[in-house]
Design a protein around this motif. Structure first.
Motif, PDB file in Angstrom:
ATOM      1  N   MET A   1      11.345  10.322   6.286  1.00  0.00           N
ATOM      2  CA  MET A   1      10.767   9.368   7.239  1.00  0.00           C
ATOM      3  C   MET A   1       9.244   9.365   7.150  1.00  0.00           C
ATOM      4  SD  MET A   1      11.252   9.311  11.373  1.00  0.00           S
ATOM      5  CE  MET A   1      10.443  10.891  11.524  1.00  0.00           C
ATOM      6  N   LEU A   2       8.653  10.556   6.974  1.00  0.00           N
ATOM      7  CA  LEU A   2       7.194  10.622   6.832  1.00  0.00           C
ATOM      8  C   LEU A   2       6.719   9.911   5.570  1.00  0.00           C
ATOM      9  CD1 LEU A   2       6.247  14.255   7.932  1.00  0.00           C
ATOM     10  CD2 LEU A   2       5.931  12.126   9.180  1.00  0.00           C
ATOM     11  N   VAL A   3       7.470  10.061   4.483  1.00  0.00           N
ATOM     12  CA  VAL A   3       7.085   9.403   3.229  1.00  0.00           C
ATOM     13  C   VAL A   3       7.088   7.889   3.403  1.00  0.00           C
ATOM     14  CG1 VAL A   3       7.807   8.965   0.861  1.00  0.00           C
ATOM     15  CG2 VAL A   3       7.775  11.297   1.725  1.00  0.00           C
ATOM     16  N   VAL A   4       8.117   7.374   4.071  1.00  0.00           N
ATOM     17  CA  VAL A   4       8.218   5.925   4.247  1.00  0.00           C
ATOM     18  C   VAL A   4       7.147   5.419   5.218  1.00  0.00           C
ATOM     19  CG1 VAL A   4       9.691   4.050   5.070  1.00  0.00           C
ATOM     20  CG2 VAL A   4      10.657   5.867   3.658  1.00  0.00           C
ATOM     21  N   ILE A   5       6.958   6.126   6.340  1.00  0.00           N
ATOM     22  CA  ILE A   5       6.041   5.640   7.370  1.00  0.00           C
ATOM     23  C   ILE A   5       4.585   5.853   6.958  1.00  0.00           C
ATOM     24  CG2 ILE A   5       5.266   5.984   9.746  1.00  0.00           C
ATOM     25  CD1 ILE A   5       8.132   6.607  10.493  1.00  0.00           C
ATOM     26  N   VAL A   6       4.257   7.082   6.513  1.00  0.00           N
ATOM     27  CA  VAL A   6       2.862   7.413   6.236  1.00  0.00           C
ATOM     28  C   VAL A   6       2.418   6.831   4.904  1.00  0.00           C
ATOM     29  CG1 VAL A   6       1.222   9.291   5.873  1.00  0.00           C
ATOM     30  CG2 VAL A   6       2.979   9.490   7.642  1.00  0.00           C
ATOM     31  N   TYR A   7       3.157   7.126   3.832  1.00  0.00           N
ATOM     32  CA  TYR A   7       2.697   6.726   2.504  1.00  0.00           C
ATOM     33  C   TYR A   7       2.902   5.230   2.263  1.00  0.00           C
ATOM     34  CZ  TYR A   7       1.927  11.561   1.206  1.00  0.00           C
ATOM     35  OH  TYR A   7       1.445  12.833   1.141  1.00  0.00           O
ATOM     36  N   VAL A   8       4.081   4.724   2.597  1.00  0.00           N
ATOM     37  CA  VAL A   8       4.315   3.300   2.380  1.00  0.00           C
ATOM     38  C   VAL A   8       3.586   2.472   3.425  1.00  0.00           C
ATOM     39  CG1 VAL A   8       6.062   1.501   2.231  1.00  0.00           C
ATOM     40  CG2 VAL A   8       6.519   3.750   1.260  1.00  0.00           C
ATOM     41  N   GLY A   9       3.641   2.906   4.685  1.00  0.00           N
ATOM     42  CA  GLY A   9       3.055   2.109   5.757  1.00  0.00           C
ATOM     43  C   GLY A   9       1.564   2.251   5.921  1.00  0.00           C
ATOM     44  N   ALA A  10       0.968   3.334   5.399  1.00  0.00           N
ATOM     45  CA  ALA A  10      -0.464   3.554   5.593  1.00  0.00           C
ATOM     46  C   ALA A  10      -1.212   3.629   4.274  1.00  0.00           C
ATOM     47  CB  ALA A  10      -0.689   4.842   6.401  1.00  0.00           C
ATOM     48  N   VAL A  11      -0.799   4.534   3.399  1.00  0.00           N
ATOM     49  CA  VAL A  11      -1.537   4.734   2.149  1.00  0.00           C
ATOM     50  C   VAL A  11      -1.430   3.504   1.250  1.00  0.00           C
ATOM     51  CG1 VAL A  11      -1.735   6.178   0.100  1.00  0.00           C
ATOM     52  CG2 VAL A  11      -1.237   7.222   2.307  1.00  0.00           C
ATOM     53  N   ALA A  12      -0.233   2.984   1.097  1.00  0.00           N
ATOM     54  CA  ALA A  12      -0.061   1.807   0.242  1.00  0.00           C
ATOM     55  C   ALA A  12      -0.802   0.599   0.812  1.00  0.00           C
ATOM     56  CB  ALA A  12       1.423   1.492   0.075  1.00  0.00           C
ATOM     57  N   VAL A  13      -0.805   0.468   2.137  1.00  0.00           N
ATOM     58  CA  VAL A  13      -1.558  -0.630   2.761  1.00  0.00           C
ATOM     59  C   VAL A  13      -3.055  -0.446   2.525  1.00  0.00           C
ATOM     60  CG1 VAL A  13      -2.135  -1.711   4.964  1.00  0.00           C
ATOM     61  CG2 VAL A  13       0.232  -1.070   4.465  1.00  0.00           C
ATOM     62  N   LEU A  14      -3.531   0.792   2.582  1.00  0.00           N
ATOM     63  CA  LEU A  14      -4.939   1.059   2.284  1.00  0.00           C
ATOM     64  C   LEU A  14      -5.263   0.693   0.840  1.00  0.00           C
ATOM     65  CD1 LEU A  14      -7.680   2.273   3.101  1.00  0.00           C
ATOM     66  CD2 LEU A  14      -6.780   4.507   2.404  1.00  0.00           C
ATOM     67  N   PHE A  15      -4.380   1.033  -0.079  1.00  0.00           N
ATOM     68  CA  PHE A  15      -4.587   0.645  -1.470  1.00  0.00           C
ATOM     69  C   PHE A  15      -4.627  -0.870  -1.620  1.00  0.00           C
ATOM     70  CE2 PHE A  15      -2.677   4.813  -3.287  1.00  0.00           C
ATOM     71  CZ  PHE A  15      -3.819   5.475  -2.900  1.00  0.00           C
ATOM     72  N   LEU A  16      -3.780  -1.558  -0.878  1.00  0.00           N
ATOM     73  CA  LEU A  16      -3.793  -3.022  -0.941  1.00  0.00           C
ATOM     74  C   LEU A  16      -5.111  -3.586  -0.428  1.00  0.00           C
ATOM     75  CD1 LEU A  16      -0.169  -4.055   0.127  1.00  0.00           C
ATOM     76  CD2 LEU A  16      -1.261  -4.357  -2.091  1.00  0.00           C
ATOM     77  N   PHE A  17      -5.674  -2.986   0.626  1.00  0.00           N
ATOM     78  CA  PHE A  17      -6.986  -3.426   1.110  1.00  0.00           C
ATOM     79  C   PHE A  17      -8.054  -3.237   0.040  1.00  0.00           C
ATOM     80  CE2 PHE A  17      -5.378  -3.126   5.568  1.00  0.00           C
ATOM     81  CZ  PHE A  17      -5.750  -4.402   5.946  1.00  0.00           C
ATOM     82  N   VAL A  18      -7.993  -2.098  -0.648  1.00  0.00           N
ATOM     83  CA  VAL A  18      -8.962  -1.848  -1.714  1.00  0.00           C
ATOM     84  C   VAL A  18      -8.800  -2.864  -2.832  1.00  0.00           C
ATOM     85  CG1 VAL A  18      -9.719  -0.190  -3.443  1.00  0.00           C
ATOM     86  CG2 VAL A  18      -9.158   0.583  -1.143  1.00  0.00           C
ATOM     87  N   VAL A  19      -7.550  -3.162  -3.184  1.00  0.00           N
ATOM     88  CA  VAL A  19      -7.292  -4.134  -4.246  1.00  0.00           C
ATOM     89  C   VAL A  19      -7.776  -5.513  -3.835  1.00  0.00           C
ATOM     90  CG1 VAL A  19      -5.440  -5.338  -5.464  1.00  0.00           C
ATOM     91  CG2 VAL A  19      -5.412  -2.856  -5.302  1.00  0.00           C
ATOM     92  N   MET A  20      -7.607  -5.850  -2.547  1.00  0.00           N
ATOM     93  CA  MET A  20      -8.046  -7.156  -2.075  1.00  0.00           C
ATOM     94  C   MET A  20      -9.567  -7.280  -2.088  1.00  0.00           C
ATOM     95  SD  MET A  20      -5.370  -7.707   1.073  1.00  0.00           S
ATOM     96  CE  MET A  20      -6.190  -9.174   1.660  1.00  0.00           C
ATOM     97  N   MET A  21     -10.271  -6.158  -2.034  1.00  0.00           N
ATOM     98  CA  MET A  21     -11.735  -6.203  -2.117  1.00  0.00           C
ATOM     99  C   MET A  21     -12.229  -6.401  -3.540  1.00  0.00           C
ATOM    100  SD  MET A  21     -12.668  -3.135   0.558  1.00  0.00           S
ATOM    101  CE  MET A  21     -14.423  -3.278   0.228  1.00  0.00           C
ATOM    102  N   LEU A  22     -11.337  -6.236  -4.528  1.00  0.00           N
ATOM    103  CA  LEU A  22     -11.734  -6.440  -5.908  1.00  0.00           C
ATOM    104  C   LEU A  22     -11.738  -7.930  -6.244  1.00  0.00           C
ATOM    105  CD1 LEU A  22      -9.654  -3.579  -7.586  1.00  0.00           C
ATOM    106  CD2 LEU A  22     -12.055  -3.521  -6.896  1.00  0.00           C
ATOM    107  N   ASP A  23     -12.339  -8.249  -7.355  1.00  0.00           N
ATOM    108  CA  ASP A  23     -12.420  -9.648  -7.796  1.00  0.00           C
ATOM    109  C   ASP A  23     -11.176  -9.982  -8.609  1.00  0.00           C
ATOM    110  OD1 ASP A  23     -13.224 -12.166  -8.326  1.00  0.00           O
ATOM    111  OD2 ASP A  23     -14.781 -11.621  -9.778  1.00  0.00           O
ATOM    112  N   ILE A  24     -10.132 -10.427  -7.918  1.00  0.00           N
ATOM    113  CA  ILE A  24      -8.853 -10.732  -8.558  1.00  0.00           C
ATOM    114  C   ILE A  24      -8.537 -12.201  -8.324  1.00  0.00           C
ATOM    115  CG2 ILE A  24      -6.385 -10.195  -8.652  1.00  0.00           C
ATOM    116  CD1 ILE A  24      -7.057  -7.428  -7.621  1.00  0.00           C
ATOM    117  N   ASP A  25      -8.082 -12.858  -9.348  1.00  0.00           N
ATOM    118  CA  ASP A  25      -7.711 -14.271  -9.251  1.00  0.00           C
ATOM    119  C   ASP A  25      -6.286 -14.361  -8.703  1.00  0.00           C
ATOM    120  OD1 ASP A  25      -7.604 -16.964  -9.399  1.00  0.00           O
ATOM    121  OD2 ASP A  25      -7.525 -17.090 -11.588  1.00  0.00           O
ATOM    122  N   PHE A  26      -6.183 -14.486  -7.371  1.00  0.00           N
ATOM    123  CA  PHE A  26      -4.869 -14.533  -6.750  1.00  0.00           C
ATOM    124  C   PHE A  26      -4.188 -15.885  -6.955  1.00  0.00           C
ATOM    125  CE2 PHE A  26      -6.875 -11.075  -4.412  1.00  0.00           C
ATOM    126  CZ  PHE A  26      -5.853 -10.145  -4.383  1.00  0.00           C
ATOM    127  N   ALA A  27      -4.929 -16.911  -7.317  1.00  0.00           N
ATOM    128  CA  ALA A  27      -4.297 -18.211  -7.573  1.00  0.00           C
ATOM    129  C   ALA A  27      -3.357 -18.136  -8.763  1.00  0.00           C
ATOM    130  CB  ALA A  27      -5.372 -19.265  -7.801  1.00  0.00           C
TER     131      ALA A  27
END
Length: 201
Positions: free
Chosen positions: A55-81
């Motif tokens: 439960m900790l792996v799903v809640i903490v790592y998937v729900g927090a760490v992975a979301v943090l990584f997504l925020f970092v990725v969104m700050m990069l210059d990526i062509d989402f189109a």
């Protein structure tokens, strides 16, 4: 038998998704593969009867760490189109991945409920739940270490706050009380210059 098959399934998917995280060219795909690895690691924790860690792996790592990584990725210059343009083309592949994850979690839950260990032997019935036993052990035998870890984290938090809010002499901070006490007469001057004189600064 089912526990052994589930173990090899989750272990293979965890290793494969971890390799995909490294070799994926798109950072968003790397984060998604990382989420797949976390889910399979949670399945492995369910197989050994550690549902609290799963439960900790799903809640903490998937729900927090992975979301943090997504925020970092969104700050990069990526062509989402260009990424959105291939959504319909990659939709069947995404559905297959989702079904594989769902099937894996179902297999892990069935193996855990069957009480099968990784070696194929039955897990002895526990008198207390896993979370209750962990709490009793943490707050009895390891109470001093638990409190010491909390104290270390508190000192680290206070240190971070002190380093962030230290006074610097090379900056001009805002002084709210001076702004509030200032009157319009201190800042505005009514001048009546003669024609041709203009403003004298």
């Amino acid at each position: 038998m089912i526990a052994t098959l589930a173990f090899y399934l989750f272990a293979t998917l965890t290793i494969a998704s971890a390799i995909a995280v490294i070799f994926a060219r798109n950072p968003v795909h790397s984060v998604l593969w990382l989420i797949v690895a976390f889910f399979n690691a949670a399945g492995l924790m369910l197989l050994v009867g550690a549902e609290f860690i799963a439960m900790l792996v799903v809640i903490v790592y998937v729900g927090a760490v992975a979301v943090l990584f997504l925020f970092v990725v969104m700050m990069l210059d990526i062509d989402f189109a260009s990424l959105r343009s291939g959504f319909t083309r990659n939709l069947p592949f995404g559905i297959i991945i989702a079904l594989v994850l769902l099937a894996g979690m179902i297999v892990a839950l069935s193996a855990w409920k069957a009480g099968a260990a990784l070696s194929g032997h039955a897990i002895p019935a526990a008198t207390t739940p896993n979370i209750v036993a962990l709490g009793q052990l943490l707050y009895s035998r390891y109470l001093f270490a638990f409190e010491l870890a909390g104290l270390i984290l508190l000192v680290a938090m206070i240190g971070a706050i002190v380093l962030t809010h230290r006074s610097r002499r090379d900056t001009r901070p805002q002084k709210v009380w001076k702004q509030v006490d200032r009157r319009p007469g201190d800042a505005v001057k009514n001048l009546d210059p003669a024609v041709g004189e203009g403003m004298k600064l």
